[in-house]
Design a protein around this motif. Structure first.
Motif, PDB file in Angstrom:
ATOM      1  N   ARG A 114     -63.420 -23.752   8.929  1.00 21.44           N
ATOM      2  CA  ARG A 114     -62.336 -24.051   9.702  1.00 21.44           C
ATOM      3  C   ARG A 114     -61.168 -24.795   8.877  1.00 21.44           C
ATOM      4  O   ARG A 114     -60.483 -25.762   9.469  1.00 21.44           O
ATOM      5  N   TYR A 115     -60.944 -24.483   7.829  1.00 20.54           N
ATOM      6  CA  TYR A 115     -59.744 -24.489   6.910  1.00 20.54           C
ATOM      7  C   TYR A 115     -58.751 -23.725   6.845  1.00 20.54           C
ATOM      8  O   TYR A 115     -57.420 -24.366   7.015  1.00 20.54           O
ATOM      9  N   PRO A 142     -57.350 -20.281   8.529  1.00 22.91           N
ATOM     10  CA  PRO A 142     -57.474 -19.503   9.734  1.00 22.91           C
ATOM     11  C   PRO A 142     -57.192 -17.985   8.994  1.00 22.91           C
ATOM     12  O   PRO A 142     -58.176 -16.951   9.472  1.00 22.91           O
ATOM     13  N   GLU A 166     -64.619 -25.477  19.469  1.00 23.10           N
ATOM     14  CA  GLU A 166     -63.227 -26.156  19.672  1.00 23.10           C
ATOM     15  C   GLU A 166     -62.064 -25.133  19.146  1.00 23.10           C
ATOM     16  O   GLU A 166     -62.220 -24.889  17.925  1.00 23.10           O
ATOM     17  N   TRP A 207     -59.261 -23.892  17.302  1.00 21.73           N
ATOM     18  CA  TRP A 207     -58.431 -24.461  16.278  1.00 21.73           C
ATOM     19  C   TRP A 207     -57.080 -23.410  15.623  1.00 21.73           C
ATOM     20  O   TRP A 207     -56.316 -23.856  14.983  1.00 21.73           O
ATOM     21  N   ASP A 208     -57.246 -22.173  16.038  1.00 24.43           N
ATOM     22  CA  ASP A 208     -56.202 -21.298  15.709  1.00 24.43           C
ATOM     23  C   ASP A 208     -56.252 -20.036  16.754  1.00 24.43           C
ATOM     24  O   ASP A 208     -57.325 -19.556  16.927  1.00 24.43           O
ATOM     25  N   THR A 222     -58.940 -16.819  17.394  1.00 37.17           N
ATOM     26  CA  THR A 222     -59.396 -16.931  18.881  1.00 37.17           C
ATOM     27  C   THR A 222     -59.173 -15.450  19.467  1.00 37.17           C
ATOM     28  O   THR A 222     -60.175 -14.724  19.944  1.00 37.17           O
TER      29      THR A 222
END
Length: 161
Positions: A34-35, A37, A66, A68-69, A73
């Motif tokens: 999750r750093y 995308p 959750e 985040w990008d 998604t």
């Protein structure tokens, strides 16, 4: 032979990186990090291109985390729909009430229009109607290219197939 960690990989510019050289487990790790995308999207794409069985699980994990990008998604929705349409319909139904990003809505619309027969009855139909309702509640966005076509089929007063 040097074994790269995910942290090592994150330091390499994307244009200089060969995703095809990575084993499947490392690609899964990159898809789920999750750093960056772009790295997650590229790794998920490589998994899909290989036809790796882990592809659907990675896409589902991205969708259940959750957000985040939005582009990641959206891509995960497309990848999952191509691998397991029924699971993708369940996931899209789960997240439709909380998502209004144009990229995500566009991916959902693309999925529906690419396999309309899945959305003519049952849970697929219920989802398509919810998506039409959601689309009507968000501001118009030109990046949702197929929005009008979709609404003509599934929107209020439409013939619905």
């Amino acid at each position: 032979m040097t074994i790269l960690t995910i942290d090592d990989i994150l330091r390499i510019p994307d244009e200089n990186f060969d995703y095809g050289a990575l084993d499947t487990q490392r690609l899964v790790g990159l898809a789920l990090q999750r750093y960056e995308p772009w790295l997650a999207t590229s790794a998920l794409g490589e998994l899909a291109q290989r036809g790796a069985p882990e592809t659907a699980d990675a896409a589902t994990t991205i969708l259940r985390a959750e957000p985040w990008d939005v582009r990641l998604t959206a891509y995960a929705l497309t990848i999952l729909f191509n691998r397991d349409p029924e699971l993708a319909i369940r996931e899209m139904t789960r997240i439709i009430t909380t998502q209004d990003a144009p990229a995500i809505l566009a991916a959902m619309i693309e999925n529906v229009l690419s396999a309309r027969e899945r959305f003519d009855t049952g849970t697929g139909r219920d989802f398509a109607i919810k998506l039409a309702e959601r689309l009507l509640r968000v501001p118009p966005d030109e990046s949702i290219e197929d929005g009008n076509e979709f609404l003509a089929i599934y929107g209020p007063g439409a013939g619905n197939a």
